[in-house]
Design a protein around this motif. Structure first.
Motif, PDB file in Angstrom:
ATOM      1  N   ALA A  50      17.987 -18.754   7.801  1.00  0.00           N
ATOM      2  CA  ALA A  50      19.166 -17.885   7.713  1.00  0.00           C
ATOM      3  C   ALA A  50      20.193 -18.250   8.763  1.00  0.00           C
ATOM      4  O   ALA A  50      19.888 -18.284   9.953  1.00  0.00           O
ATOM      5  N   CYS A  51      21.399 -18.528   8.306  1.00  0.00           N
ATOM      6  CA  CYS A  51      22.512 -18.805   9.212  1.00  0.00           C
ATOM      7  C   CYS A  51      23.754 -18.063   8.722  1.00  0.00           C
ATOM      8  O   CYS A  51      23.834 -17.662   7.553  1.00  0.00           O
ATOM      9  N   GLY A  52      24.694 -17.884   9.607  1.00  0.00           N
ATOM     10  CA  GLY A  52      25.960 -17.260   9.213  1.00  0.00           C
ATOM     11  C   GLY A  52      25.783 -15.821   8.787  1.00  0.00           C
ATOM     12  O   GLY A  52      25.138 -15.016   9.467  1.00  0.00           O
ATOM     13  N   GLU A  53      26.323 -15.496   7.613  1.00  0.00           N
ATOM     14  CA  GLU A  53      26.339 -14.112   7.127  1.00  0.00           C
ATOM     15  C   GLU A  53      25.168 -13.811   6.197  1.00  0.00           C
ATOM     16  O   GLU A  53      25.313 -13.046   5.246  1.00  0.00           O
ATOM     17  N   ARG A  54      24.011 -14.379   6.461  1.00  0.00           N
ATOM     18  CA  ARG A  54      22.885 -14.237   5.540  1.00  0.00           C
ATOM     19  C   ARG A  54      21.820 -13.231   5.983  1.00  0.00           C
ATOM     20  O   ARG A  54      20.734 -13.207   5.433  1.00  0.00           O
ATOM     21  N   LYS A  99       0.225  -5.028   6.730  1.00  0.00           N
ATOM     22  CA  LYS A  99      -0.003  -6.259   5.961  1.00  0.00           C
ATOM     23  C   LYS A  99       1.031  -7.342   6.209  1.00  0.00           C
ATOM     24  O   LYS A  99       1.023  -8.357   5.525  1.00  0.00           O
ATOM     25  N   VAL A 100       1.916  -7.171   7.182  1.00  0.00           N
ATOM     26  CA  VAL A 100       2.978  -8.154   7.383  1.00  0.00           C
ATOM     27  C   VAL A 100       3.126  -8.492   8.864  1.00  0.00           C
ATOM     28  O   VAL A 100       3.148  -7.610   9.720  1.00  0.00           O
ATOM     29  N   ASN A 101       3.226  -9.783   9.147  1.00  0.00           N
ATOM     30  CA  ASN A 101       3.609 -10.291  10.463  1.00  0.00           C
ATOM     31  C   ASN A 101       4.863 -11.113  10.295  1.00  0.00           C
ATOM     32  O   ASN A 101       5.151 -11.617   9.205  1.00  0.00           O
ATOM     33  N   TYR A 102       5.615 -11.257  11.375  1.00  0.00           N
ATOM     34  CA  TYR A 102       6.735 -12.191  11.306  1.00  0.00           C
ATOM     35  C   TYR A 102       6.894 -12.929  12.625  1.00  0.00           C
ATOM     36  O   TYR A 102       6.527 -12.437  13.695  1.00  0.00           O
ATOM     37  N   THR A 103       7.432 -14.121  12.534  1.00  0.00           N
ATOM     38  CA  THR A 103       7.777 -14.930  13.699  1.00  0.00           C
ATOM     39  C   THR A 103       9.188 -15.434  13.523  1.00  0.00           C
ATOM     40  O   THR A 103       9.557 -15.912  12.445  1.00  0.00           O
ATOM     41  N   LEU A 104       9.991 -15.310  14.573  1.00  0.00           N
ATOM     42  CA  LEU A 104      11.365 -15.825  14.575  1.00  0.00           C
ATOM     43  C   LEU A 104      11.414 -17.149  15.316  1.00  0.00           C
ATOM     44  O   LEU A 104      10.811 -17.297  16.375  1.00  0.00           O
ATOM     45  N   TYR A 105      12.136 -18.109  14.755  1.00  0.00           N
ATOM     46  CA  TYR A 105      12.270 -19.431  15.340  1.00  0.00           C
ATOM     47  C   TYR A 105      13.754 -19.784  15.480  1.00  0.00           C
ATOM     48  O   TYR A 105      14.576 -19.363  14.650  1.00  0.00           O
ATOM     49  N   PRO A 106      14.101 -20.578  16.460  1.00  0.00           N
ATOM     50  CA  PRO A 106      15.475 -21.096  16.533  1.00  0.00           C
ATOM     51  C   PRO A 106      15.673 -22.207  15.505  1.00  0.00           C
ATOM     52  O   PRO A 106      14.700 -22.774  14.991  1.00  0.00           O
ATOM     53  N   ILE A 107      16.911 -22.488  15.185  1.00  0.00           N
ATOM     54  CA  ILE A 107      17.238 -23.635  14.346  1.00  0.00           C
ATOM     55  C   ILE A 107      17.132 -24.894  15.197  1.00  0.00           C
ATOM     56  O   ILE A 107      17.752 -24.983  16.263  1.00  0.00           O
ATOM     57  N   ALA A 114      21.186 -34.122  15.320  1.00  0.00           N
ATOM     58  CA  ALA A 114      21.274 -32.692  15.013  1.00  0.00           C
ATOM     59  C   ALA A 114      22.564 -32.329  14.299  1.00  0.00           C
ATOM     60  O   ALA A 114      22.565 -31.586  13.313  1.00  0.00           O
ATOM     61  N   ALA A 115      23.690 -32.858  14.781  1.00  0.00           N
ATOM     62  CA  ALA A 115      24.978 -32.516  14.181  1.00  0.00           C
ATOM     63  C   ALA A 115      25.053 -32.978  12.735  1.00  0.00           C
ATOM     64  O   ALA A 115      25.572 -32.269  11.861  1.00  0.00           O
ATOM     65  N   GLU A 116      24.496 -34.140  12.460  1.00  0.00           N
ATOM     66  CA  GLU A 116      24.544 -34.687  11.109  1.00  0.00           C
ATOM     67  C   GLU A 116      23.690 -33.861  10.145  1.00  0.00           C
ATOM     68  O   GLU A 116      24.101 -33.574   9.022  1.00  0.00           O
ATOM     69  N   TRP A 117      22.503 -33.459  10.598  1.00  0.00           N
ATOM     70  CA  TRP A 117      21.657 -32.641   9.740  1.00  0.00           C
ATOM     71  C   TRP A 117      22.250 -31.252   9.526  1.00  0.00           C
ATOM     72  O   TRP A 117      22.170 -30.697   8.437  1.00  0.00           O
ATOM     73  N   LYS A 118      22.859 -30.698  10.550  1.00  0.00           N
ATOM     74  CA  LYS A 118      23.369 -29.329  10.429  1.00  0.00           C
ATOM     75  C   LYS A 118      24.549 -29.232   9.473  1.00  0.00           C
ATOM     76  O   LYS A 118      24.745 -28.217   8.813  1.00  0.00           O
ATOM     77  N   LYS A 119      25.337 -30.273   9.360  1.00  0.00           N
ATOM     78  CA  LYS A 119      26.511 -30.222   8.481  1.00  0.00           C
ATOM     79  C   LYS A 119      26.200 -30.676   7.059  1.00  0.00           C
ATOM     80  O   LYS A 119      27.079 -30.661   6.197  1.00  0.00           O
ATOM     81  N   LEU A 120      24.943 -31.053   6.791  1.00  0.00           N
ATOM     82  CA  LEU A 120      24.560 -31.514   5.471  1.00  0.00           C
ATOM     83  C   LEU A 120      24.526 -30.347   4.501  1.00  0.00           C
ATOM     84  O   LEU A 120      23.747 -29.412   4.652  1.00  0.00           O
ATOM     85  N   PHE A 121      25.372 -30.372   3.489  1.00  0.00           N
ATOM     86  CA  PHE A 121      25.510 -29.342   2.465  1.00  0.00           C
ATOM     87  C   PHE A 121      25.993 -28.032   3.075  1.00  0.00           C
ATOM     88  O   PHE A 121      27.176 -27.745   3.090  1.00  0.00           O
ATOM     89  N   LYS A 122      25.099 -27.201   3.597  1.00  0.00           N
ATOM     90  CA  LYS A 122      25.483 -25.946   4.240  1.00  0.00           C
ATOM     91  C   LYS A 122      24.808 -25.887   5.608  1.00  0.00           C
ATOM     92  O   LYS A 122      23.761 -26.490   5.812  1.00  0.00           O
ATOM     93  N   PRO A 123      25.410 -25.156   6.555  1.00  0.00           N
ATOM     94  CA  PRO A 123      24.816 -25.070   7.887  1.00  0.00           C
ATOM     95  C   PRO A 123      23.351 -24.636   7.820  1.00  0.00           C
ATOM     96  O   PRO A 123      23.021 -23.649   7.181  1.00  0.00           O
ATOM     97  N   CYS A 124      22.518 -25.403   8.427  1.00  0.00           N
ATOM     98  CA  CYS A 124      21.094 -25.082   8.585  1.00  0.00           C
ATOM     99  C   CYS A 124      20.251 -25.288   7.332  1.00  0.00           C
ATOM    100  O   CYS A 124      19.027 -25.170   7.388  1.00  0.00           O
ATOM    101  N   ALA A 125      20.851 -25.589   6.182  1.00  0.00           N
ATOM    102  CA  ALA A 125      20.078 -25.692   4.947  1.00  0.00           C
ATOM    103  C   ALA A 125      18.992 -26.754   5.045  1.00  0.00           C
ATOM    104  O   ALA A 125      17.887 -26.585   4.517  1.00  0.00           O
ATOM    105  N   SER A 126      19.280 -27.857   5.717  1.00  0.00           N
ATOM    106  CA  SER A 126      18.312 -28.954   5.777  1.00  0.00           C
ATOM    107  C   SER A 126      17.159 -28.673   6.738  1.00  0.00           C
ATOM    108  O   SER A 126      16.238 -29.477   6.855  1.00  0.00           O
ATOM    109  N   GLN A 127      17.177 -27.517   7.410  1.00  0.00           N
ATOM    110  CA  GLN A 127      16.050 -27.147   8.267  1.00  0.00           C
ATOM    111  C   GLN A 127      14.740 -27.175   7.484  1.00  0.00           C
ATOM    112  O   GLN A 127      13.684 -27.528   8.004  1.00  0.00           O
TER     113      GLN A 127
END
Length: 368
Positions: A50-54, A99-107, A114-127
């Motif tokens: 999830a990035c931006g307004e998601r 019944k639910v756990n969650y873990t948050l990770y940075p991008i 990093a810059a090339e992958w992040k701008k591919l299609f949409k920000p962070c999509a290629s993660q």
């Protein structure tokens, strides 16, 4: 409120092969927040980026997963740093019922690119491409886009893992059922899987197999592992791809078709399946299992059928009666959408949802 919240801070380093990073590089995944209310013996692992307004869209997707699923869920949420606290505030208030756990990770992307992958299609999509390398201790994983809604238990798509043959490492649905409206077969300038390509918005992965496999490719006679193949693929095709990481996955499975399990369109039902006329026969017969609201249809008035489902799940309060608080109001809203192609087949949108609610109440009755 926070008695069960354990906030763990540690530096987790992991390394990609030198031909991906250009040198041996370590990535830092710091300040992971791990929320544990139970420690089940068997979990289904679900990842989202999830990035931006998601934020709202992602939370609504997670809500849909929680409502119907049977076995415990482990959410792996990759998000921009500024979204972490918002996710925690929302998710910590969910009544998980143990019944639910969650873990948050940075991008995180390879340091030198990093810059090339992040701008591919949409920000962070290629993660998503790097999940097998980040989540080293996770055997299997269901990745979904933020605009996914589960209309039946996650357990049912998770069960496809047991249907993989000895060569299959991942499962996805076709990009199109109808070649006449297909994108890849009409416009792609790169190899793609099958007759119409595959859509990566719902991707089930045996990550142990992914990490072990050596992939055939069109760059070298030597087979490459997952971590070795990503950057060379990007370098070769970056001027020819339109849909970013999904195109790279299409190229990979074009050369390794034996590695892909293809599930039917009702597991990744998108506007393209109804805006030009109904063309997902499985959904017509059994209903939609997973709804994929790409094209931004949850947030505009172009496809009110999709938006009605999204709003119903977003506004549902855990614990309320699903029939009177979700299903019946939703059916009334869907009846107002019959001026659209998707609205004309609106019953496929609630056929499985109705069954999922009935099955949920049946399970609860047996548990009493």
């Amino acid at each position: 409120r926070y008695k069960n919240l354990s906030v763990s801070f540690w530096n987790s380093y992991w390394m990609l092969p030198s031909d991906v990073c250009g040198m041996n590089c370590f990535w830092e995944a710091a300040f992971r927040y791990n929320y544990m209310k139970t420690q089940p013996s068997e979990k289904m692992h679900l990842a989202v980026v999830a990035c931006g307004e998601r934020l709202e869209e992602t939370v609504t997707m997670l809500r849909s997963a929680i409502i119907f699923s049977i076995k415990p869920l482990q959410f792996h949420i990759f998000a921009e740093d500024q979204l972490h606290e918002s996710f925690k505030d929302v998710l910590d208030d969910f009544p998980y019922e143990g019944k639910v756990n969650y873990t948050l990770y940075p991008i995180t992307f390879p340091t030198e690119s990093a810059a090339e992958w992040k701008k591919l299609f949409k920000p962070c999509a290629s993660q998503r491409l790097f999940l097998p390398l980040i989540l080293k201790n996770v055997d299997s994983l269901l990745y979904v886009d933020t605009d996914i809604l589960f209309l039946r238990p996650v357990d049912d798509i998770w069960a496809f893992l047991g249907k993989f043959n000895s060569t299959q490492i991942a499962a996805m649905a076709p990009e199109h059922e109808e070649p006449r409206i297909g994108w890849y077969n009409r416009f792609a300038r790169h190899p793609y899987y099958g007759a119409t390509g595959i859509n990566s918005g719902v991707m089930l992965m045996n990550m142990t197999r992914i990490r072990r496999k050596y992939f055939k490719n069109d760059m070298t006679a030597v087979r490459l592992q997952w971590g070795e193949i990503l950057m060379p693929l990007l370098k070769k095709y970056k001027l020819n791809i339109t849909w970013g990481d999904q195109d790279l996955l299409n190229i990979m499975f074009f050369h390794n078709p034996e590695s892909l399990y293809v599930f039917p369109c009702q597991w990744n039902y998108r506007p393209d399946h109804c805006i030009y006329g109904s063309n997902c026969k499985e959904a017509e017969e059994e209903g939609i299992f997973i709804l994929h609201g790409n094209r931004g249809v949850y947030h505009d008035d172009k496809q009110p059928t999709f938006r009605a489902i999204y709003e119903a799940i977003k506004n549902y309060s855990f614990g309320d009666d699903l029939i009177h608080s979700l299903l019946q109001p939703l059916e009334l809203e869907l009846g107002k959408t019959m001026h659209t192609y998707c609205g004309r087949v609106y019953k496929v949108f609630i056929k499985q949802l109705t069954k999922s609610i009935r099955d949920l109440y049946a399970r609860r009755s047996k548990g009493r």
